[in-house]
Motif scaffolding. Structure first.
Motif: not given
Ligand SMILES: Nc1nc2c(c(=O)[nH]1)N=C([C@H](O)[C@H](O)COP(=O)(O)OP(=O)(O)OP(=O)(O)O)CN2
Ligand SMILES: [Zn+2]
Length: 149
Positions: A139, A48, A108-109, A41, A136-137, A50
């Motif tokens: 989590k 999308h 994000t890295e 996604k 980034e989020t 952040h």
């Molecule tokens: N190693 C990385 N993996 C991922 C990155 C990243 O920067 N480094 N970024 C993303 C995406 O940008 C994505 O927006 C992350 O979203 P998501 O996993 O959905 O975010 P949350 O964990 O907060 O949401 P949940 O709904 O709890 O899954 C993906 N991977």
């Protein structure tokens, strides 16, 4: 004039800022189907967004006269120039030269590496950049300390 042999305590000072940006995880080095498979996604063509939180930590000796490693107000000015002016309310892939003009994917890295490299040369000589931490989020959190292997 005699040199002081007294050791100075070393401290870590952190400044936190937040910025909003959008991006798309998409590697110019991969085919479309491979990008979709890897990023799912997050490969959505229209991107999308952040609300990023960035923590900038510097390390240095506490000045015996000022009581500071460096003035946080000066650190704020540097972060504004390197992060806020460049990334806030921007599309990382289209507006930020470090991503737009390269094959770097806006993970994000890589955002952490770009910010680290942007800030490190603006610091006073006696201060070193210890760490960039990006949320980034709530989590997903990345730390870059200028290490390479
Ligand atoms: N190693 C990385 N993996 C991922 C990155 C990243 O920067 N480094 N970024 C993303 C995406 O940008 C994505 O927006 C992350 O979203 P998501 O996993 O959905 O975010 P949350 O964990 O907060 O949401 P949940 O709904 O709890 O899954 C993906 N991977
Ligand atoms: Zn994302």
């Amino acid at each position: 004039m005699a040199l002081s042999t007294e050791r100075r305590p070393v401290a870590y000072v952190t400044r936190v800022e937040t910025f909003s940006a959008c991006h798309r995880l998409h590697s110019k080095q991969l085919e479309d189907d491979e990008n979709q498979r890897i990023y799912g996604k997050c490969n959505n063509p229209n991107g999308h967004g952040h609300n990023y939180k960035v923590e900038v930590t510097v390390r240095g000796a506490i000045d015996a006269v000022t009581g500071m490693v460096m003035n946080v107000t000066d650190l704020k000015t540097i972060i504004n120039k390197v992060v806020m002016d460049v990334m806030d309310h921007k599309h990382l892939d289209h507006d930020v030269p470090a991503f737009r003009d390269s094959s770097l994917v806006s993970t994000t890295e890589n955002v952490a590496v770009v910010i680290f490299n942007g800030i490190k040369d603006h610091l006073p000589q006696h201060v070193t950049l210890y760490e960039i931490k990006i949320h980034e989020t709530e989590k997903n959190i990345v730390v870059f300390r200028g290490e390479y292997e």
